[in-house]
Scaffold this motif. Structure first.
Motif, short mmCIF file in Angstrom:
data_model
loop_
_atom_site.label_atom_id
_atom_site.label_comp_id
_atom_site.label_asym_id
_atom_site.label_seq_id
_atom_site.Cartn_x
_atom_site.Cartn_y
_atom_site.Cartn_z
N ASP A 30 0.92 -1.11 -0.09
CA ASP A 30 0.14 0.17 -0.04
C ASP A 30 0.82 1.35 -0.04
O ASP A 30 2.10 1.01 0.36
N MET A 31 0.30 2.49 -0.04
CA MET A 31 1.28 3.71 -0.24
C MET A 31 1.84 3.89 1.02
O MET A 31 3.13 4.21 0.92
N ILE A 38 10.72 2.99 1.34
CA ILE A 38 11.89 3.77 0.19
C ILE A 38 12.33 5.07 0.90
O ILE A 38 13.07 5.94 0.40
N GLY A 39 11.65 5.34 2.24
CA GLY A 39 12.03 6.32 3.00
C GLY A 39 11.82 7.71 2.51
O GLY A 39 12.31 8.86 2.48
N ILE A 40 10.53 7.64 1.72
CA ILE A 40 9.81 8.89 1.45
C ILE A 40 8.43 9.17 2.15
O ILE A 40 7.74 8.28 2.75
N SER A 41 7.66 10.34 2.27
CA SER A 41 6.74 10.68 2.69
C SER A 41 5.37 9.87 1.60
O SER A 41 5.84 9.71 0.62
N ARG A 42 4.19 9.51 2.19
CA ARG A 42 3.23 9.15 1.61
C ARG A 42 2.79 10.00 0.62
O ARG A 42 2.57 9.84 -0.87
N LYS A 43 2.68 11.36 1.02
CA LYS A 43 2.33 12.43 -0.01
C LYS A 43 3.47 12.57 -1.20
O LYS A 43 3.09 12.68 -2.29
N GLU A 61 17.47 9.39 -7.98
CA GLU A 61 17.98 8.79 -6.79
C GLU A 61 16.51 8.08 -6.20
O GLU A 61 16.87 6.97 -5.69
N VAL A 62 15.44 8.74 -6.25
CA VAL A 62 14.09 8.20 -5.64
C VAL A 62 13.86 7.05 -6.53
O VAL A 62 13.55 5.85 -6.18
N MET A 63 13.94 7.12 -8.09
CA MET A 63 13.71 6.25 -8.91
C MET A 63 14.60 4.86 -8.65
O MET A 63 14.10 3.64 -8.73
N ALA A 69 13.78 -1.49 -4.18
CA ALA A 69 12.69 -2.08 -3.43
C ALA A 69 11.84 -2.87 -3.90
O ALA A 69 11.41 -3.88 -3.35
N LEU A 70 11.42 -2.68 -5.28
CA LEU A 70 10.63 -3.50 -6.01
C LEU A 70 11.44 -4.64 -6.71
O LEU A 70 10.98 -5.60 -7.56
N ASN A 71 12.75 -4.71 -6.58
CA ASN A 71 13.54 -5.77 -7.30
C ASN A 71 13.35 -5.73 -8.78
O ASN A 71 13.46 -6.70 -9.56
N GLU A 72 13.51 -4.78 -9.30
CA GLU A 72 13.46 -4.50 -10.75
C GLU A 72 14.60 -3.39 -11.16
O GLU A 72 15.04 -2.65 -10.33
N ASP A 73 14.99 -3.48 -12.26
CA ASP A 73 16.03 -2.75 -12.85
C ASP A 73 15.40 -1.49 -13.24
O ASP A 73 14.17 -1.48 -13.74
#
Length: 82
Positions: A30-31, A38-43, A61-63, A69-73
């Motif tokens: 969930d959000m 990933i260390g960011i706010s829900r907003k 960096e967030v990408m 976190a999603l185990n994707e390239d």
């Protein structure tokens, strides 16, 4: 790049935002939980996933944190392949 009048995001950004949201949901986050992972706010996550003019642009960096976190390239989100 041809962005229509009033459109904030181009097609590649919209595709990446859409893939992020879809993959987060597929993996059962969930959000609130995913934002914490990933260390960011829900907003901030809401703004990342938003494809309307009020959303934010994607930060590399967030990408990278999202991809990890999603185990994707990261290419999965920006190019549709990973």
């Amino acid at each position: 790049m041809d962005i229509g009048h009033g459109d904030k995001f181009g097609p590649a950004t919209i595709a990446a935002k859409t893939r992020i949201k879809a993959e987060r949901i597929v993996q059962g986050y969930d959000m609130n939980h995913f934002a914490a992972v990933i260390g960011i706010s829900r907003k901030k996550l809401e703004d990342i996933e938003a494809t309307r003019n009020y959303g934010c642009f994607l930060d590399l960096e967030v990408m990278n944190d999202i991809a990890f976190a999603l185990n994707e390239d990261i290419n999965f989100f920006v190019g549709g392949q990973g």
